[in-house]
Enzyme design. Structure first.
Site, PDB file in Angstrom:
ATOM      1  N   ASN A  10      -0.390  12.576  29.182  1.00 25.13           N
ATOM      2  CA  ASN A  10      -0.031  11.731  30.321  1.00 25.13           C
ATOM      3  C   ASN A  10       0.632  10.480  29.745  1.00 25.13           C
ATOM      4  O   ASN A  10      -0.050   9.600  29.237  1.00 25.13           O
ATOM      5  CB  ASN A  10      -1.289  11.379  31.122  1.00 25.13           C
ATOM      6  CG  ASN A  10      -0.968  10.502  32.314  1.00 25.13           C
ATOM      7  OD1 ASN A  10       0.190  10.196  32.586  1.00 25.13           O
ATOM      8  ND2 ASN A  10      -2.001  10.093  33.032  1.00 25.13           N
ATOM      9  N   LYS A  12       2.039   8.225  31.332  1.00 18.42           N
ATOM     10  CA  LYS A  12       1.916   7.088  32.265  1.00 18.42           C
ATOM     11  C   LYS A  12       3.265   6.368  32.378  1.00 18.42           C
ATOM     12  O   LYS A  12       4.307   7.011  32.290  1.00 18.42           O
ATOM     13  CB  LYS A  12       0.756   6.171  31.846  1.00 18.42           C
ATOM     14  CG  LYS A  12      -0.554   6.970  31.651  1.00 18.42           C
ATOM     15  CD  LYS A  12      -1.775   6.117  31.501  1.00 18.42           C
ATOM     16  CE  LYS A  12      -3.005   7.002  31.326  1.00 18.42           C
ATOM     17  NZ  LYS A  12      -4.256   6.257  31.211  1.00 18.42           N
ATOM     18  N   HIS A  98      -5.188  10.914  39.763  1.00 17.07           N
ATOM     19  CA  HIS A  98      -5.562  10.143  38.571  1.00 17.07           C
ATOM     20  C   HIS A  98      -6.281   8.869  39.010  1.00 17.07           C
ATOM     21  O   HIS A  98      -5.944   8.286  40.047  1.00 17.07           O
ATOM     22  CB  HIS A  98      -4.312   9.800  37.752  1.00 17.07           C
ATOM     23  CG  HIS A  98      -4.674   9.263  36.397  1.00 17.07           C
ATOM     24  ND1 HIS A  98      -5.051   7.951  36.212  1.00 17.07           N
ATOM     25  CD2 HIS A  98      -4.748   9.862  35.189  1.00 17.07           C
ATOM     26  CE1 HIS A  98      -5.342   7.776  34.924  1.00 17.07           C
ATOM     27  NE2 HIS A  98      -5.169   8.916  34.284  1.00 17.07           N
ATOM     28  N   GLU A 100      -6.046   5.932  38.097  1.00 20.70           N
ATOM     29  CA  GLU A 100      -5.167   4.766  38.286  1.00 20.70           C
ATOM     30  C   GLU A 100      -4.493   4.827  39.657  1.00 20.70           C
ATOM     31  O   GLU A 100      -4.271   3.794  40.294  1.00 20.70           O
ATOM     32  CB  GLU A 100      -4.146   4.708  37.140  1.00 20.70           C
ATOM     33  CG  GLU A 100      -4.816   4.291  35.835  1.00 20.70           C
ATOM     34  CD  GLU A 100      -4.184   4.850  34.570  1.00 20.70           C
ATOM     35  OE1 GLU A 100      -3.025   5.303  34.609  1.00 20.70           O
ATOM     36  OE2 GLU A 100      -4.875   4.832  33.527  1.00 20.70           O
ATOM     37  N   GLU A 170     -12.122  12.780  33.981  1.00 18.58           N
ATOM     38  CA  GLU A 170     -11.803  11.547  33.256  1.00 18.58           C
ATOM     39  C   GLU A 170     -12.747  10.428  33.689  1.00 18.58           C
ATOM     40  O   GLU A 170     -12.512   9.772  34.716  1.00 18.58           O
ATOM     41  CB  GLU A 170     -10.352  11.120  33.549  1.00 18.58           C
ATOM     42  CG  GLU A 170      -9.326  12.158  33.157  1.00 18.58           C
ATOM     43  CD  GLU A 170      -7.960  11.518  32.879  1.00 18.58           C
ATOM     44  OE1 GLU A 170      -7.435  11.757  31.791  1.00 18.58           O
ATOM     45  OE2 GLU A 170      -7.453  10.776  33.732  1.00 18.58           O
ATOM     46  N   GLY A 176      -8.583   4.490  28.190  1.00 17.81           N
ATOM     47  CA  GLY A 176      -7.896   3.361  27.572  1.00 17.81           C
ATOM     48  C   GLY A 176      -8.838   2.331  26.972  1.00 17.81           C
ATOM     49  O   GLY A 176      -8.436   1.231  26.631  1.00 17.81           O
ATOM     50  N   SER A 216      -9.739   8.408  26.121  1.00 18.74           N
ATOM     51  CA  SER A 216      -9.754   8.056  24.700  1.00 18.74           C
ATOM     52  C   SER A 216      -9.845   9.262  23.760  1.00 18.74           C
ATOM     53  O   SER A 216     -10.449   9.171  22.687  1.00 18.74           O
ATOM     54  CB  SER A 216     -10.867   7.039  24.401  1.00 18.74           C
ATOM     55  OG  SER A 216     -10.653   5.850  25.140  1.00 18.74           O
ATOM     56  N   GLY A 237      -3.878  10.121  27.201  1.00 22.09           N
ATOM     57  CA  GLY A 237      -2.970   9.011  27.474  1.00 22.09           C
ATOM     58  C   GLY A 237      -2.405   8.432  26.186  1.00 22.09           C
ATOM     59  O   GLY A 237      -1.485   8.989  25.584  1.00 22.09           O
TER      60      GLY A 237
END
Ligand code: 13P
Length: 256
Positions: A10, A12, A98, A100, A170, A176, A216, A237
């Protein structure tokens, strides 16, 4: 046949077009050798879908994916990209839900159900994301939280339609942050997700769904996490933006 083992990147909202193309070139040069039951997905920003798709066109089992699609079919929705448009560009996968998107763009389980419906209508496979925030993990109620996410967005579908899904677990507290769930925490939740799907659609369908871990994942921990029974790969990510890291992650997928 064993369900697919999948390394999904991903990207992003990162990279210039030039950097994105260079990364794709480096991944290819790093040799993405995949067996028949392994796949690599690259979820890239919308404007890069076609350029990166062209780059990887000779790679077998490597696909681009969109990171989102609209919850409405077409019309006056400035800035949105529809599932139908993705289909027209021959994009086979789309990330839906997701964390986010849920957090920053207020996408709730009902909106995500609409997105899932449209993706399926156009024959695009959803990579459906679920996962709990830290407060829920600390309260110990992560299993019922994730179960509700799945129920409210997916369990209106025909059972057979669930075969088209990839699920990504996730945990938000691991995204992150450099704080990975332990491989045992991942396995426990993946087994729970599979049992929730089995209770709705039956064990055989549940066993066919690839469940990816995200949060992560990096070269140094991928093999241990992917080694767990119900972990069928990762949604990655930060580490997917570094070719050497990501090639190692791809090579950490289980082989049958
Ligand atoms: P990181 O790998 O950067 O933690 O991100 C995980 C993620 O959100 C993938 O979708």
């Amino acid at each position: 046949m064993m369900r697919k083992q999948i390394a999904a990147a991903n990207w992003k909202m990162n990279l210039s077009l030039e950097q994105a193309e260079a990364l794709a070139d480096q991944l290819i040069a790093g040799n993405m050798t995949l067996s028949a039951d392994q796949q690599v997905l690259l979820a890239v920003p919308f404007p890069y879908l076609l350029p990166i798709k062209n780059k990887i066109s000779l790679q077998s089992n490597v696909f681009v994916a969109a990171q989102n699609c609209a919850a409405t079919k077409n019309g006056a929705y400035t800035g949105e990209v529809s599932a139908e448009m993705l289909k027209g560009m021959d994009i086979a996968y789309v990330i839906i839900g997701h964390s986010e998107r849920r957090e920053y763009y207020h996408e709730d389980n009902k909106i995500l159900a609409d997105k899932v419906n449209l993706a399926l209508e156009y024959g695009i496979k959803p990579v459906f994301c679920c996962g709990e925030p830290l407060s829920i993990r600390e309260a110990g109620t992560q299993n019922s939280y994730v179960e509700l996410q799945l129920k409210e967005s997916l369990f209106h579908l025909e059972k057979e339609q669930l075969r088209n899904f990839i699920i990504a677990y996730e945990p938000i507290w691991a995204i992150g942050t450099g704080k990975t769930a332990s491989s045992d925490q991942a396995q426990d939740m993946h087994a729970h997700i599979r049992s929730v799907i089995a209770s709705y659609a039956g064990q055989e369908i549940a066993d066919s769904v690839s469940i990816l871990y995200g949060g992560s994942v990096k070269a140094a921990n991928a093999a241990e996490i992917f080694g767990k029974k119900d972990v069928d790969g990762g949604l990655v990510g930060g580490a997917s933006l570094i070719a050497t890291e990501y090639n190692t992650i791809i090579n950490s997928l289980k082989r049958s």
